[in-house]
Design a protein around this motif. Structure first.
Motif, PDB file in Angstrom:
ATOM      1  N   GLN A   1       0.811  -1.211   0.000  1.00  0.00           N
ATOM      2  CA  GLN A   1       0.000   0.000   0.000  1.00  0.00           C
ATOM      3  C   GLN A   1       0.854   1.275   0.000  1.00  0.00           C
ATOM      4  N   LEU A   2       2.158   1.138   0.246  1.00  0.00           N
ATOM      5  CA  LEU A   2       3.014   2.324   0.268  1.00  0.00           C
ATOM      6  C   LEU A   2       3.013   3.052  -1.077  1.00  0.00           C
ATOM      7  N   VAL A   3       3.023   2.283  -2.169  1.00  0.00           N
ATOM      8  CA  VAL A   3       3.037   2.901  -3.495  1.00  0.00           C
ATOM      9  C   VAL A   3       1.760   3.694  -3.719  1.00  0.00           C
ATOM     10  N   ALA A   4       0.631   3.144  -3.312  1.00  0.00           N
ATOM     11  CA  ALA A   4      -0.644   3.849  -3.484  1.00  0.00           C
ATOM     12  C   ALA A   4      -0.696   5.113  -2.623  1.00  0.00           C
ATOM     13  N   ILE A   5      -0.153   5.015  -1.386  1.00  0.00           N
ATOM     14  CA  ILE A   5      -0.150   6.190  -0.502  1.00  0.00           C
ATOM     15  C   ILE A   5       0.710   7.300  -1.094  1.00  0.00           C
ATOM     16  N   LEU A   6       1.873   6.948  -1.631  1.00  0.00           N
ATOM     17  CA  LEU A   6       2.752   7.967  -2.200  1.00  0.00           C
ATOM     18  C   LEU A   6       2.195   8.539  -3.493  1.00  0.00           C
ATOM     19  N   ASN A   7       1.509   7.733  -4.287  1.00  0.00           N
ATOM     20  CA  ASN A   7       0.881   8.250  -5.508  1.00  0.00           C
ATOM     21  C   ASN A   7      -0.206   9.261  -5.188  1.00  0.00           C
ATOM     22  N   ALA A   8      -0.870   9.085  -4.055  1.00  0.00           N
ATOM     23  CA  ALA A   8      -1.933  10.008  -3.670  1.00  0.00           C
ATOM     24  C   ALA A   8      -1.415  11.235  -2.928  1.00  0.00           C
ATOM     25  N   THR A   9      -0.118  11.263  -2.651  1.00  0.00           N
ATOM     26  CA  THR A   9       0.469  12.390  -1.917  1.00  0.00           C
ATOM     27  C   THR A   9       1.051  13.401  -2.901  1.00  0.00           C
ATOM     28  N   PRO A  10       0.852  14.717  -2.705  1.00  0.00           N
ATOM     29  CA  PRO A  10       1.453  15.717  -3.596  1.00  0.00           C
ATOM     30  C   PRO A  10       2.980  15.594  -3.595  1.00  0.00           C
ATOM     31  N   GLY A  11       3.546  15.565  -4.785  1.00  0.00           N
ATOM     32  CA  GLY A  11       4.980  15.418  -4.911  1.00  0.00           C
ATOM     33  C   GLY A  11       5.467  13.993  -4.739  1.00  0.00           C
ATOM     34  N   LYS A  12       4.534  13.062  -4.482  1.00  0.00           N
ATOM     35  CA  LYS A  12       4.859  11.656  -4.284  1.00  0.00           C
ATOM     36  C   LYS A  12       5.961  11.460  -3.234  1.00  0.00           C
ATOM     37  N   SER A  13       5.800  12.185  -2.131  1.00  0.00           N
ATOM     38  CA  SER A  13       6.779  12.080  -1.046  1.00  0.00           C
ATOM     39  C   SER A  13       6.115  12.398   0.289  1.00  0.00           C
ATOM     40  N   LEU A  14       6.610  11.757   1.321  1.00  0.00           N
ATOM     41  CA  LEU A  14       6.211  12.028   2.698  1.00  0.00           C
ATOM     42  C   LEU A  14       7.441  12.547   3.428  1.00  0.00           C
ATOM     43  N   ARG A  15       7.331  13.749   4.009  1.00  0.00           N
ATOM     44  CA  ARG A  15       8.504  14.446   4.526  1.00  0.00           C
ATOM     45  C   ARG A  15       9.202  13.703   5.662  1.00  0.00           C
ATOM     46  N   TYR A  16       8.448  13.124   6.583  1.00  0.00           N
ATOM     47  CA  TYR A  16       9.075  12.505   7.761  1.00  0.00           C
ATOM     48  C   TYR A  16       8.212  11.340   8.226  1.00  0.00           C
ATOM     49  N   VAL A  17       8.696  10.127   7.987  1.00  0.00           N
ATOM     50  CA  VAL A  17       7.935   8.932   8.344  1.00  0.00           C
ATOM     51  C   VAL A  17       8.858   7.937   9.038  1.00  0.00           C
ATOM     52  N   ILE A  18       8.227   6.938   9.656  1.00  0.00           N
ATOM     53  CA  ILE A  18       8.952   5.899  10.391  1.00  0.00           C
ATOM     54  C   ILE A  18       8.595   4.550   9.772  1.00  0.00           C
ATOM     55  N   ILE A  19       9.628   3.784   9.450  1.00  0.00           N
ATOM     56  CA  ILE A  19       9.413   2.443   8.921  1.00  0.00           C
ATOM     57  C   ILE A  19      10.380   1.492   9.608  1.00  0.00           C
ATOM     58  N   GLU A  20      10.006   0.238   9.670  1.00  0.00           N
ATOM     59  CA  GLU A  20      10.855  -0.795  10.246  1.00  0.00           C
ATOM     60  C   GLU A  20      10.869  -1.995   9.315  1.00  0.00           C
ATOM     61  N   GLY A  21      12.062  -2.568   9.149  1.00  0.00           N
ATOM     62  CA  GLY A  21      12.166  -3.722   8.268  1.00  0.00           C
ATOM     63  C   GLY A  21      13.512  -4.407   8.415  1.00  0.00           C
ATOM     64  N   ALA A  22      13.616  -5.578   7.794  1.00  0.00           N
ATOM     65  CA  ALA A  22      14.854  -6.348   7.833  1.00  0.00           C
ATOM     66  C   ALA A  22      15.742  -5.983   6.652  1.00  0.00           C
ATOM     67  N   VAL A  23      17.047  -6.067   6.864  1.00  0.00           N
ATOM     68  CA  VAL A  23      18.025  -5.702   5.848  1.00  0.00           C
ATOM     69  C   VAL A  23      18.147  -6.824   4.816  1.00  0.00           C
ATOM     70  N   GLN A  24      18.054  -6.417   3.544  1.00  0.00           N
ATOM     71  CA  GLN A  24      18.216  -7.374   2.441  1.00  0.00           C
ATOM     72  C   GLN A  24      19.047  -6.702   1.347  1.00  0.00           C
ATOM     73  N   PRO A  25      20.214  -7.263   0.976  1.00  0.00           N
ATOM     74  CA  PRO A  25      21.050  -6.650  -0.066  1.00  0.00           C
ATOM     75  C   PRO A  25      20.413  -6.812  -1.437  1.00  0.00           C
ATOM     76  N   LEU A  26      20.713  -5.863  -2.328  1.00  0.00           N
ATOM     77  CA  LEU A  26      20.194  -5.948  -3.688  1.00  0.00           C
ATOM     78  C   LEU A  26      20.998  -6.917  -4.542  1.00  0.00           C
ATOM     79  N   GLY A  27      22.261  -7.026  -4.269  1.00  0.00           N
ATOM     80  CA  GLY A  27      23.114  -7.933  -5.031  1.00  0.00           C
ATOM     81  C   GLY A  27      23.922  -8.807  -4.100  1.00  0.00           C
ATOM     82  N   GLU A  28      25.208  -8.920  -4.426  1.00  0.00           N
ATOM     83  CA  GLU A  28      26.106  -9.726  -3.609  1.00  0.00           C
ATOM     84  C   GLU A  28      26.410  -8.981  -2.316  1.00  0.00           C
ATOM     85  N   PRO A  29      26.208  -9.594  -1.142  1.00  0.00           N
ATOM     86  CA  PRO A  29      26.494  -8.908   0.116  1.00  0.00           C
ATOM     87  C   PRO A  29      27.996  -8.877   0.396  1.00  0.00           C
ATOM     88  N   LEU A  30      28.353  -8.091   1.402  1.00  0.00           N
ATOM     89  CA  LEU A  30      29.743  -8.033   1.857  1.00  0.00           C
ATOM     90  C   LEU A  30      30.036  -9.228   2.749  1.00  0.00           C
TER      91      LEU A  30
END
Length: 385
Positions: free
Chosen positions: A78-107
């Motif tokens: 739902q984050l994509v839908a929330i940002l699409n409905a927000t002017p400028g497609k951005s939220l100035r100050y928000v809090i999120i929590e999640g686990a770290v996942q590398p995009l490619g090969e990790p260190l």
């Protein structure tokens, strides 16, 4: 008047003028504000430090207020839908929590097997003992010989919701505490000649500390910043464009908020202590100035009383100038022990010594007799027939 008498008279006049200048300088200092350069430096430092600490406290308190007002968004689709409905497609100050996942090969850790991460810091520090001439003892000292930081792009994800957020500029974030995965101290070995050289140079190397810190894959991070929807359709977390503080922390949000509130309290206490120290110093200086003004008024009152008593008892003498115009022999025999130019004109009680003129008594740093050093409670004129 002979030449010798004239020379003696000029000498007395010169001596008396110097004494008058000294007395006037002393009275001028009494009128000025009694504050030393050290006290002035301490006062300025307390004002500057108090202002600096209060400024930091205000910034921290504003950050705490923004953290309390920031919305907590779940990592889902739902984050994509929330940002699409927000002017400028951005939220100035928000809090999120999640686990770290590398995009490619990790260190990969250089020292631990099966240890992978997205941020890696390698630190090499030299530890040694340095002789302190002031404390006369050996003090611990450390110096960073080498430090290298490696990063790879990574997302914050949740396994159950399927959402993800790309983290930008992680090294600019505050409270990013890396986990120590390797730490080893390599102790230095010294020969006899090297030990002698260490004592002569005042430095004794202890060894080198080797440390590796990482943000591991799978670690849960709390991110606080600006959330945007990029043109490629990826949700990204970046430092706020309005200058607000950017956070990436292994703590949960409640712990992160408590940590920032604690920091704000510390800065507030420091600002209050520095301000209190400056106010106390100002009160001390003001009290000292008041006491000196009070002493000056009392001294002036004693002088007037002395002149009144002297004029009332001598009647014949109209001014202090007439007293000084007496014979040179009398002044020489009965001269003040301080200025050596005016006759002794007062009796110091309770000791009863007759040793100085009243002006020199007024110039004494403390009301003590110059002969016996006993406290003077009262001064009366000396009447000579």
């Amino acid at each position: 008047m002979t030449d010798s008498e004239e020379a003696v008279g000029k000498g007395y006049c010169t001596h008396r003028e110097q004494s008058d200048n000294i007395l006037s300088c002393r009275f001028w200092k009494m009128d000025s504000i009694p504050i030393s350069s050290l006290e002035l430096t301490c006062l300025g430092s307390s004002v500057v430090l108090s202002g600096l600490f209060f400024y930091i406290y205000r910034r921290k308190s504003k950050t705490v207020g923004k953290l309390k007002d920031a919305p907590r968004l779940p990592l889902d689709k739902q984050l994509v839908a929330i940002l699409n409905a927000t002017p400028g497609k951005s939220l100035r100050y928000v809090i999120i929590e999640g686990a770290v996942q590398p995009l490619g090969e990790p260190l990969r850790s250089q020292y631990q097997e099966n240890c992978f991460g997205v941020i890696q810091k390698l630190i090499l520090k030299e530890h040694k003992l340095v002789w302190n001439n002031i404390a006369h003892s050996w003090m611990d000292s450390e110096k960073t010989l080498h430090q290298q930081v490696y990063t790879v792009p990574f997302d914050l994800v949740t396994a159950h919701a399927g959402g993800s957020v790309r983290v930008l500029s992680p090294l600019e974030a505050s409270s990013l505490h890396l986990e120590v995965v390797h730490e080893k101290f390599h102790q230095a070995m010294h020969g006899f000649s090297e030990i002698i050289g260490h004592y002569l140079s005042g430095e004794k190397p202890k060894g080198v500390l080797e440390t590796e810190e990482m943000v591991k894959v799978g670690a849960v991070l709390t991110g606080v910043g600006e959330l945007i929807l990029d043109t490629d359709g990826v949700v990204k977390l970046r430092p706020p464009s309005d200058g607000s503080e950017y956070f990436l922390s292994p703590l949960d949000f409640e712990s992160l908020l408590g940590e920032q509130e604690g920091h704000a309290r510390v800065w507030r206490v420091l600002a209050a202590l520095c301000g209190l120290a400056g106010a106390t110093l100002l009160l001390v200086v003001a009290w000292r100035h008041y006491k000196r003004l009070q002493e000056k008024r009392e001294r002036e009152q004693r002088r007037r009383e002395f002149e009144r008593m002297s004029l009332g008892g001598l009647g014949v003498r109209q001014s202090a100038g007439e007293e000084e115009e007496e014979g040179d022999g009398e002044i020489t025999e009965n001269a003040c022990v301080i200025c050596l130019s005016r006759p002794r004109g007062c009796v110091l009680l309770n000791c009863g010594h007759v040793c100085c003129c009243f002006r020199c008594y007024q110039a004494l740093p403390s009301p003590n007799c110059p002969i016996c050093r006993s406290a003077v409670s009262r001064v009366v004129p000396l009447y000579q027939a």
